[in-house]
Design a protein around this motif. Sequence first.
Motif, PDB file in Angstrom:
ATOM      1  N   HIS A  87       0.643  -0.455   0.394  1.00 39.26           N
ATOM      2  CA  HIS A  87       0.375   0.002   0.023  1.00 39.26           C
ATOM      3  C   HIS A  87       1.073   1.397   0.063  1.00 39.26           C
ATOM      4  CE1 HIS A  87      -4.209  -1.811   0.318  1.00 39.26           C
ATOM      5  NE2 HIS A  87      -3.084  -3.287   1.297  1.00 39.26           N
ATOM      6  N   GLY A  88       0.193   2.673  -0.611  1.00 38.01           N
ATOM      7  CA  GLY A  88       1.290   3.775  -0.197  1.00 38.01           C
ATOM      8  C   GLY A  88       0.490   4.257   0.825  1.00 38.01           C
ATOM      9  N   GLY A  89       1.573   5.403   1.069  1.00 42.62           N
ATOM     10  CA  GLY A  89       2.020   6.318   2.005  1.00 42.62           C
ATOM     11  C   GLY A  89       0.772   6.571   2.775  1.00 42.62           C
ATOM     12  N   SER A  90       0.475   7.014   4.171  1.00 43.48           N
ATOM     13  CA  SER A  90      -0.804   7.000   4.456  1.00 43.48           C
ATOM     14  C   SER A  90      -0.896   8.146   3.851  1.00 43.48           C
ATOM     15  CB  SER A  90      -0.357   6.922   5.629  1.00 43.48           C
ATOM     16  OG  SER A  90       0.641   7.793   5.834  1.00 43.48           O
ATOM     17  N   SER A  91      -0.400   9.282   3.347  1.00 39.31           N
ATOM     18  CA  SER A  91      -0.677  10.898   2.985  1.00 39.31           C
ATOM     19  C   SER A  91      -1.306  10.912   1.420  1.00 39.31           C
ATOM     20  CB  SER A  91       0.397  11.343   2.594  1.00 39.31           C
ATOM     21  OG  SER A  91       1.417  10.689   1.288  1.00 39.31           O
ATOM     22  N   SER A  92      -1.346   9.246   1.152  1.00 41.30           N
ATOM     23  CA  SER A  92      -2.326   9.300  -0.599  1.00 41.30           C
ATOM     24  C   SER A  92      -3.695   8.458   0.348  1.00 41.30           C
ATOM     25  CB  SER A  92      -1.735   8.782  -1.416  1.00 41.30           C
ATOM     26  OG  SER A  92      -0.989   7.419  -0.967  1.00 41.30           O
ATOM     27  N   GLU A  93      -3.698   8.208   1.351  1.00 42.77           N
ATOM     28  CA  GLU A  93      -5.151   6.903   1.734  1.00 42.77           C
ATOM     29  C   GLU A  93      -5.963   8.279   2.398  1.00 42.77           C
ATOM     30  OE1 GLU A  93      -3.935   3.984   0.406  1.00 42.77           O
ATOM     31  OE2 GLU A  93      -4.518   2.864   2.107  1.00 42.77           O
ATOM     32  N   HIS A  94      -7.099   7.654   1.528  1.00 43.30           N
ATOM     33  CA  HIS A  94      -8.117   9.015   2.699  1.00 43.30           C
ATOM     34  C   HIS A  94      -9.850   8.055   2.795  1.00 43.30           C
ATOM     35  CE1 HIS A  94      -6.593  12.975   1.395  1.00 43.30           C
ATOM     36  NE2 HIS A  94      -6.150  12.116   0.059  1.00 43.30           N
ATOM     37  N   SER A  95     -10.570   8.355   4.155  1.00 45.31           N
ATOM     38  CA  SER A  95     -11.218   7.385   3.977  1.00 45.31           C
ATOM     39  C   SER A  95     -13.039   8.323   4.555  1.00 45.31           C
ATOM     40  CB  SER A  95     -11.518   7.075   5.888  1.00 45.31           C
ATOM     41  OG  SER A  95     -12.865   6.379   6.084  1.00 45.31           O
ATOM     42  N   LEU A  96     -13.237   7.725   3.207  1.00 39.18           N
ATOM     43  CA  LEU A  96     -14.511   8.313   2.237  1.00 39.18           C
ATOM     44  C   LEU A  96     -16.141   7.413   3.314  1.00 39.18           C
ATOM     45  CD1 LEU A  96     -15.489  10.766   0.985  1.00 39.18           C
ATOM     46  CD2 LEU A  96     -15.938   9.562  -0.479  1.00 39.18           C
ATOM     47  N   LEU A  97     -16.568   8.006   4.087  1.00 37.48           N
ATOM     48  CA  LEU A  97     -17.963   7.793   3.783  1.00 37.48           C
ATOM     49  C   LEU A  97     -17.818   6.114   4.365  1.00 37.48           C
ATOM     50  CD1 LEU A  97     -20.467   8.489   1.082  1.00 37.48           C
ATOM     51  CD2 LEU A  97     -20.319   9.593   3.790  1.00 37.48           C
ATOM     52  N   GLY A  98     -16.537   5.909   5.291  1.00 38.30           N
ATOM     53  CA  GLY A  98     -16.375   4.575   5.456  1.00 38.30           C
ATOM     54  C   GLY A  98     -15.254   3.505   4.885  1.00 38.30           C
ATOM     55  N   ILE A  99     -15.196   4.382   3.688  1.00 35.35           N
ATOM     56  CA  ILE A  99     -14.626   3.974   2.647  1.00 35.35           C
ATOM     57  C   ILE A  99     -12.795   3.582   2.054  1.00 35.35           C
ATOM     58  CG2 ILE A  99     -14.770   3.500   0.415  1.00 35.35           C
ATOM     59  CD1 ILE A  99     -17.675   3.374   0.291  1.00 35.35           C
ATOM     60  N   LEU A 100     -12.685   2.745   2.403  1.00 37.71           N
ATOM     61  CA  LEU A 100     -10.730   3.967   2.426  1.00 37.71           C
ATOM     62  C   LEU A 100     -10.400   4.222   0.574  1.00 37.71           C
ATOM     63  CD1 LEU A 100      -7.926   4.482   4.446  1.00 37.71           C
ATOM     64  CD2 LEU A 100      -7.073   2.320   3.864  1.00 37.71           C
ATOM     65  N   ILE A 101      -9.547   5.278   0.874  1.00 39.22           N
ATOM     66  CA  ILE A 101      -9.728   5.380  -1.057  1.00 39.22           C
ATOM     67  C   ILE A 101      -8.178   6.226  -0.765  1.00 39.22           C
ATOM     68  CG2 ILE A 101      -9.946   7.080  -2.612  1.00 39.22           C
ATOM     69  CD1 ILE A 101     -13.337   7.331  -1.866  1.00 39.22           C
ATOM     70  N   SER A 102      -7.799   4.908  -2.164  1.00 37.05           N
ATOM     71  CA  SER A 102      -6.243   5.883  -2.221  1.00 37.05           C
ATOM     72  C   SER A 102      -5.937   6.582  -3.304  1.00 37.05           C
ATOM     73  CB  SER A 102      -4.792   4.603  -2.774  1.00 37.05           C
ATOM     74  OG  SER A 102      -4.799   3.782  -2.012  1.00 37.05           O
ATOM     75  N   ASP A 103      -5.715   8.006  -3.273  1.00 36.51           N
ATOM     76  CA  ASP A 103      -5.212   8.578  -3.611  1.00 36.51           C
ATOM     77  C   ASP A 103      -4.533   8.636  -4.752  1.00 36.51           C
ATOM     78  OD1 ASP A 103      -6.018  11.055  -5.635  1.00 36.51           O
ATOM     79  OD2 ASP A 103      -5.754  12.559  -3.350  1.00 36.51           O
TER      80      ASP A 103
END
Length: 247
Positions: free
Chosen positions: A2-18
């Motif tokens: 997985h990429g670094g945490s800076s590129s992961e966002h949680s949206l409505l409980g779903i982890l999205i990789s930016d």
Amino acid sequence: MHGGSSSEHSLLGILISDYSFSDLVSFISEAIQSGQKAHIITLNPEMVARQATDDEFYQALHSADLRIVDGNGILVAARILGITIQHRIPGVELMEELLRIGQEKSWSFYFLGSSPEIVTRLVKNLEIHASKTIISGYHHGYFQDSLPIIEDINQSKPDILLVGLGSPRQELWIHKNRNLLQASIMIGIGGSFDVLCGDKKRAPSLFRKMKLEWLYRIASEPHRLKRVVPAFFRFGWMVLKERLGIK
């Protein structure tokens, strides 16, 4: 993986990789080189709405290795909720890019989905216009029994398996058969085969610039309305509830 945490966002409980295109390509290259499996989902609002009420789809969506943004509605929702997501990678552009890079990197592809005519025409087109593409096999999406298809895929062990069965069927199929499949990267890419064959037109660039591609698609395929409209409202309501802090 997985990429670094800076590129992961949680949206409505779903982890999205930016991920940008280049981030995603390095992720894919690494997985292929190290022989790892990765299920990548291109996320749109309809999927977000569905996973809230459909347990089986919830499992498939959340257990994938990467969820990247396909639908513009996701970016809008993120803005409303104060989350900054920079990148959006539409499925059809992802497929085009992977095929282009795949020629340089000698990746092999298996195409599963669409009608017999379309998937055959797609493969013929690639053989003519992108002759360095390694095509390890293909099969249309009108099948009941998955086992012969899994066997066919496993004989050629493709680097990238592109599944165009439409959502949610493609995500459920990959999730269910993941452990049986000898393929590295598995991506559900909806109607992209049809677009790349020239069968469905992609929205004109003006629509794309104005982020109205979804409107163009609905206008050109009105039968989508009865599926898309309820999902759109459910998604809107989920975003609103989150914004207002309603449980």
